[in-house]
Motif scaffolding. Sequence first.
Motif, mmCIF file in Angstrom:
data_model
loop_
_atom_site.group_PDB
_atom_site.id
_atom_site.type_symbol
_atom_site.label_atom_id
_atom_site.label_comp_id
_atom_site.label_asym_id
_atom_site.label_seq_id
_atom_site.Cartn_x
_atom_site.Cartn_y
_atom_site.Cartn_z
ATOM 1 N N LYS A 230 0.539 12.206 -0.215
ATOM 2 C CA LYS A 230 -0.357 13.287 0.193
ATOM 3 C C LYS A 230 0.387 14.606 0.081
ATOM 4 C CE LYS A 230 -3.736 14.320 3.805
ATOM 5 N NZ LYS A 230 -4.278 13.903 5.134
ATOM 6 N N THR B 262 -0.573 15.131 -5.260
ATOM 7 C CA THR B 262 -1.326 14.153 -4.478
ATOM 8 C C THR B 262 -1.791 13.019 -5.397
ATOM 9 O OG1 THR B 262 -2.095 15.830 -2.916
ATOM 10 C CG2 THR B 262 -3.356 13.785 -3.025
ATOM 11 N N ASN C 206 -4.442 9.822 -5.754
ATOM 12 C CA ASN C 206 -5.679 9.209 -5.243
ATOM 13 C C ASN C 206 -6.199 9.921 -3.986
ATOM 14 O OD1 ASN C 206 -5.050 7.442 -7.305
ATOM 15 N ND2 ASN C 206 -5.493 5.600 -6.122
ATOM 16 N N ARG D 287 0.838 -1.184 0.000
ATOM 17 C CA ARG D 287 0.000 0.000 0.000
ATOM 18 C C ARG D 287 0.882 1.247 0.000
ATOM 19 N NH1 ARG D 287 -5.166 -0.572 -0.924
ATOM 20 N NH2 ARG D 287 -5.940 0.717 0.794
ATOM 21 N N ASN D 288 0.497 2.216 -0.818
ATOM 22 C CA ASN D 288 1.240 3.478 -0.928
ATOM 23 C C ASN D 288 0.314 4.656 -0.617
ATOM 24 O OD1 ASN D 288 3.359 1.905 -1.852
ATOM 25 N ND2 ASN D 288 3.045 2.422 -4.000
ATOM 26 N N ARG D 289 0.934 5.744 -0.177
ATOM 27 C CA ARG D 289 0.174 6.970 0.030
ATOM 28 C C ARG D 289 1.060 8.175 -0.279
ATOM 29 N NH1 ARG D 289 -2.665 8.296 5.722
ATOM 30 N NH2 ARG D 289 -0.482 8.514 6.368
ATOM 31 N N GLY E 202 -4.831 11.500 -1.720
ATOM 32 C CA GLY E 202 -4.059 11.353 -0.495
ATOM 33 C C GLY E 202 -4.415 10.130 0.313
ATOM 34 N N GLU E 203 -5.219 9.213 -0.246
ATOM 35 C CA GLU E 203 -5.601 7.985 0.441
ATOM 36 C C GLU E 203 -4.638 6.851 0.084
ATOM 37 O OE1 GLU E 203 -9.550 7.303 -0.902
ATOM 38 O OE2 GLU E 203 -10.378 9.120 0.036
ATOM 39 N N TRP E 204 -4.675 5.798 0.894
ATOM 40 C CA TRP E 204 -3.848 4.623 0.613
ATOM 41 C C TRP E 204 -4.370 3.933 -0.644
ATOM 42 C CZ3 TRP E 204 0.634 3.673 3.000
ATOM 43 C CH2 TRP E 204 0.864 4.251 4.262
ATOM 44 N N TYR E 205 -3.461 3.515 -1.513
ATOM 45 C CA TYR E 205 -3.835 2.809 -2.741
ATOM 46 C C TYR E 205 -2.873 1.647 -2.962
ATOM 47 C CZ TYR E 205 -0.023 5.554 -4.813
ATOM 48 O OH TYR E 205 1.194 6.128 -5.091
#
Length: 804
Positions: A646, A653, A655, A642-644, A657-660
């Motif tokens: 923000k 930014t 997605n 999982r990447n983020r 700034g959410e985890w994707y």
Amino acid sequence: MKLPFLTFLFLLCTGLLAQETYLVTINVDDAETREPLSYVSLQVLGTGEGGITDETGRWNIRLLKGGYTFVASFIGYGNDTLSVTIDEPQTLNIRLISASATLSTVTVTTNDARDRLERPLMGVERLNIKQIEALPLALGEVDVFKGLQLISGVSSAGEASNGLSVRGGTIDQNLLLLDGAPLFTPTHLFGLFSIFTPDAVGSVNLYRANIPARYGGRLASVVNVQTRSPNTRNFKLQGGIGLVSSRLAVEAPLTRDGRLQVLAAGRFGFNDFLFGLVERLRNTKSRFADGSLKLRYLANDKNIFTFSGFYSKDFYQIDLLNSFGGIVATSNQYDYKTLNGTMDWLRVINDRTSFLTKVISANHNPRILFPQEASDAVIEYGSGISYNAVEASLDYRSASGHHLSGGAQLVRYDLQPGQLDPGGSPAISFTELPAEQALELTFFAEDEWTVGEALTLSAGLRYTRFSQIGPGTLRSYEPGEELLEETLVGTTEVGAGTPLTTYDGFEPRLGLSLKLTDRLRFKAAYAVTRQYLQNIYNSTTPLPTSRWLLSNQHVVPQQANLFTAGFYQLLGDKGLEFSLEGYYRKIDNLLEYKPGADFFLDPTVETDVLQGQGQAYGFELGMTKTAGAVTSSVNYTYARVRNRVKGDNFNTTVNRGEWYNGYFDQPHTFNGTLGWDDGKTHRVGFNLVVQSNRPFTEPNGVIELDGNVVPLFLERNNARLPLYHRLDFSWTIHNPHMKKSRWVGDWTFTAYNIYGHRNAYNIYYLPRLGSGDEEVFLDSPLASYKLTIFGAPIVSLSYSFKFE
């Protein structure tokens, strides 16, 4: 008085003569290559008996019934002891470990299950070339990477990827070493198989948990490949002929006393005729070559000198892609080469202490050629990376159970980010990006300590100081603003040798092995790693020509903290092993890119680079049977990435700034292998791979621009390719005539992807062609198309031989 005395003496002698002796045969070989070692010194402690092995690595002795301890010693190898009880004729095997391999790292020293159980190392896998040769592989090529991909936690980006993903890490987060020298493009033939010369490979060590302190510079893993040392008093020749490549290796002594020995191996592939069989690929071309050279000089019983050299050259042409970086050509021709060299001096101080000095050089030079239509002009884009290092390390084994090692390393990096030569084309101007340089100074120390029968510990510490040095340019941007050409406010030129940016830090490495029962162990590990050199590219897998980037004023080194724990158990006496291992890796300053990033001849790459957070976690469950005619392994991996990212605005930014999902987020993987070896002529193997495929970016909709409908991408990695699965088969017939001969030949038949499943390598979107293979996308004029690399069974036949 004389008669009784003579009678007693006669009876005593008769009793002694009547005691039965047993023939003991001892075979000594190299632990890595399994090659017999001739002229090894053997002693039987406490008896005064001793001798040396013959040219086949064998020594015979007759001994009375009882317990004995044998000691084997040979220059360039660590001593080994073997204690046994002799009550019948026996054949014993002793495997010696190269002293340079012992010094180079705390590693798994044998493939024995008991040894793996007791060492305080986690996430370590060791393969030798015989294990890799037994695997059914694509196009019949013996391939290190394909062997590693059958290990839990190791995967690729697809069937034509340019490297490995280890526990969800990106491809450039693996340190790939060949005899200590790094490799920057490790594959041939569009990424289908690795560049390691098969006949020269001795052993492969994969570290993916508590990485030894001497290694650093990458976040996810270390793959350390060692070429085998020449250990022969006779001339040896081996090689093979196959569909994709042919190879040849020579091993021989160069002096009469056998102190100077050489191993030279090469492989060459010319595959243009294969592509000519497919109409769509008729103008595709590919040819490659690689070669390994190893010279080993035993100066005396205290000094060993070793030189290792490696060369690799690739050329391939693709006419399906005729535009790159805005340059239009009749085809794209990729031409790249690697030239590495390593010089070792091993000084054996005494039975417990040795000192190793290494000088390392690694050079990689990729090019792209753009032939121009209706012209002799060929536009050339080139880049390069050079790595030069010197290292010194000390190894000491104490009588109190400590194995200490430590040393220092100094590395210089020289990068040529890109140069465009018009090659006679009037439409192109000569362009050259400024060179980049850096120095990296490292100190490391490690101790593996056997505390008692139940507890073994390993503790290491690595300190690195990295400096990007001039000549170079420092760029300043408006404070608090996004890094853009429009916000660039000034530049400062820095002279040669002057630091531009400096980073440093400590990297602890810890390991523990706790004995719960005689057959059950608990292990735990912790490691900190930093990465100062990045491979930047805007696709899932990098091209050989993708750009390398040093950490600088605006691109901060990536850093990872890795926690690992697990249980390991031996089941019965049939070589059956069970393992359960869990891990969690937290990454800071993770490298990501803005949408549409283009690094081709870009002098300000920091304007397209983003940095964020990452996490990889999962568990690996495995069972292996290594003894007997039938061997097998089964492993299941649950792994998430999982990447983020923000940032301060929409452009920085990902997605929202959410985890994707990360690029190598593949939650479920099952690998199974089954082998049968009759020990004489036939060896059969199967392997089955079932895996969640990697994420890809699916359009969120379509928009119309200038009358054209184009896909609209707003989220990253928001969909997943279909399930990947395949079954492979191999059958090797060893020495079909079954006669002892100086020439021994093997035939190997392989079938890759037996049932011809069309696994998806990628999905892309284009206007509908009406071919019937497409899927309509959102009731628009667009359709999604699946790209498959191997959509049918790949069958091959190869012949290998050895002559001695």
